[in-house]
Enzyme design. Structure first.
Site, short mmCIF file in Angstrom:
data_model
loop_
_atom_site.label_atom_id
_atom_site.label_comp_id
_atom_site.label_asym_id
_atom_site.label_seq_id
_atom_site.Cartn_x
_atom_site.Cartn_y
_atom_site.Cartn_z
N PRO A 189 8.68 -9.19 17.85
CA PRO A 189 7.69 -10.08 18.46
C PRO A 189 6.67 -9.36 19.34
O PRO A 189 7.01 -8.41 20.04
CB PRO A 189 8.54 -11.03 19.31
N ASN A 190 5.46 -9.86 19.25
CA ASN A 190 4.31 -9.44 20.07
C ASN A 190 3.73 -8.08 19.67
O ASN A 190 2.69 -7.69 20.20
CB ASN A 190 4.65 -9.44 21.57
N ARG B 246 -2.79 -5.92 23.75
CA ARG B 246 -1.67 -6.24 24.64
C ARG B 246 -1.40 -5.10 25.64
O ARG B 246 -1.04 -4.00 25.23
CB ARG B 246 -0.42 -6.44 23.77
N TYR C 178 1.02 0.12 26.47
CA TYR C 178 1.24 0.36 25.04
C TYR C 178 0.13 1.17 24.36
O TYR C 178 0.27 1.54 23.19
CB TYR C 178 1.42 -0.98 24.31
N ASN D 290 11.49 -1.36 15.84
CA ASN D 290 11.04 -1.70 17.19
C ASN D 290 11.22 -3.21 17.28
O ASN D 290 10.38 -3.97 16.80
CB ASN D 290 9.59 -1.30 17.43
N ALA E 93 11.11 -7.50 22.37
CA ALA E 93 11.99 -8.12 23.37
C ALA E 93 13.36 -8.51 22.81
O ALA E 93 14.33 -8.62 23.56
CB ALA E 93 11.30 -9.34 23.96
N HIS F 126 16.58 -6.63 23.76
CA HIS F 126 17.32 -6.86 25.00
C HIS F 126 18.18 -8.12 24.95
O HIS F 126 18.91 -8.40 25.89
CB HIS F 126 16.34 -6.93 26.17
N ASP G 103 24.52 -7.42 15.10
CA ASP G 103 25.46 -7.68 14.00
C ASP G 103 24.86 -7.29 12.65
O ASP G 103 25.57 -6.76 11.78
CB ASP G 103 25.86 -9.15 13.98
N GLU H 124 16.54 2.85 16.71
CA GLU H 124 15.81 1.97 17.63
C GLU H 124 14.60 2.72 18.17
O GLU H 124 14.73 3.87 18.62
CB GLU H 124 16.76 1.57 18.77
N HIS I 136 10.94 2.52 20.60
CA HIS I 136 10.05 1.84 21.55
C HIS I 136 8.86 2.72 21.85
O HIS I 136 9.00 3.95 21.98
CB HIS I 136 10.77 1.52 22.86
N ILE I 137 7.72 2.08 22.00
CA ILE I 137 6.49 2.79 22.39
C ILE I 137 6.61 3.25 23.84
O ILE I 137 6.32 4.40 24.17
CB ILE I 137 5.28 1.85 22.19
N SER I 138 7.02 2.33 24.71
CA SER I 138 7.11 2.63 26.14
C SER I 138 8.50 3.19 26.47
O SER I 138 9.45 3.03 25.68
CB SER I 138 6.85 1.36 26.95
N ARG J 200 10.94 1.04 33.22
CA ARG J 200 10.30 -0.26 33.44
C ARG J 200 11.28 -1.24 34.11
O ARG J 200 12.23 -0.81 34.75
CB ARG J 200 9.76 -0.77 32.09
N ARG K 199 14.80 -4.49 30.87
CA ARG K 199 14.56 -3.69 29.65
C ARG K 199 15.51 -2.51 29.54
O ARG K 199 15.48 -1.76 28.55
CB ARG K 199 13.12 -3.17 29.64
C1 DQA Z 1 8.83 -2.41 23.39
C2 DQA Z 1 9.58 -2.52 24.73
C3 DQA Z 1 10.19 -3.90 24.88
O1 DQA Z 1 10.86 -3.99 26.14
C4 DQA Z 1 9.12 -4.96 24.83
O2 DQA Z 1 9.69 -6.25 24.91
C5 DQA Z 1 8.22 -4.83 23.65
C6 DQA Z 1 7.79 -3.48 23.25
C7 DQA Z 1 8.14 -1.04 23.22
O3 DQA Z 1 7.80 -0.70 22.10
O4 DQA Z 1 7.91 -0.33 24.22
O5 DQA Z 1 7.80 -5.81 23.06
O6 DQA Z 1 9.79 -2.53 22.34
#
Ligand code: DQA
Length: 146
Positions: free
Chosen positions: A11-12, A19, A24, A75, A78, A81, A88, A100, A102-104, A109, A113
């Protein structure tokens, strides 16, 4: 024959570029997809790149990866978390390796997270390198799936 890697986005992440660019960066998800395809071609990997704002889509795509891919970079945004369902699903497709991404740097943070529901089910975690995190995950998948 080129091996297929699923690169799944939650998501997002479709909002990248607009964003929170201070966190990011300015690249869009389409830019990251293009970078993954260039890196994939260099590594001899076929990249199947997808995004959804819906948890169930990510679960179904993980199941699909068991038949169609040699590895997955995810990725989960959210859902990282919160999602027992993704934990599963990753376990359900074992031994397909899932990384797994993540960009950040989620550990630098907010405290909510710092916990990943999916990390214990994954082969490894790459975070904090900006969009380069995706490329590092592809390189790792290339190495561990030879
Ligand atoms: C994220 C980090 C997550 O905590 C956040 O909810 C995102 C982006 C990242 O790529 O840094 O949507 O996965």
């Amino acid at each position: 024959m080129s091996k297929t890697i699923f690169v799944l986005n939650g998501p997002n992440l479709n909002m990248l570029g607009k964003r929170e660019p201070g966190i990011y960066g300015g690249k869009t998800l389409a830019d990251i997809e293009a970078d993954c395809k260039v890196a994939g071609a260099e590594l001899g990997l076929t990249i199947d790149f997808r995004q959804s704002n819906h948890e169930g889509d990510l679960v179904s795509w993980l199941h699909e990866a068991a038949d169609k891919a040699v590895g997955v970079a995810i990725n989960a945004g959210a859902y990282t978390h919160t999602s027992v369902a993704l934990h599963d699903a990753i376990r359900a497709i074992s031994p397909i390796p899932v990384i797994e991404v993540h960009i950040s740097n989620v550990h630098a943070r907010e405290e909510f997270r710092h916990k990943s529901m999916i990390a214990p089910a994954c082969k490894g975690v790459i975070c904090g390198f900006g969009p380069q995190s995706y490329i590092l995950a592809l390189q790792a998948l290339k190495t561990i799936t030879q």
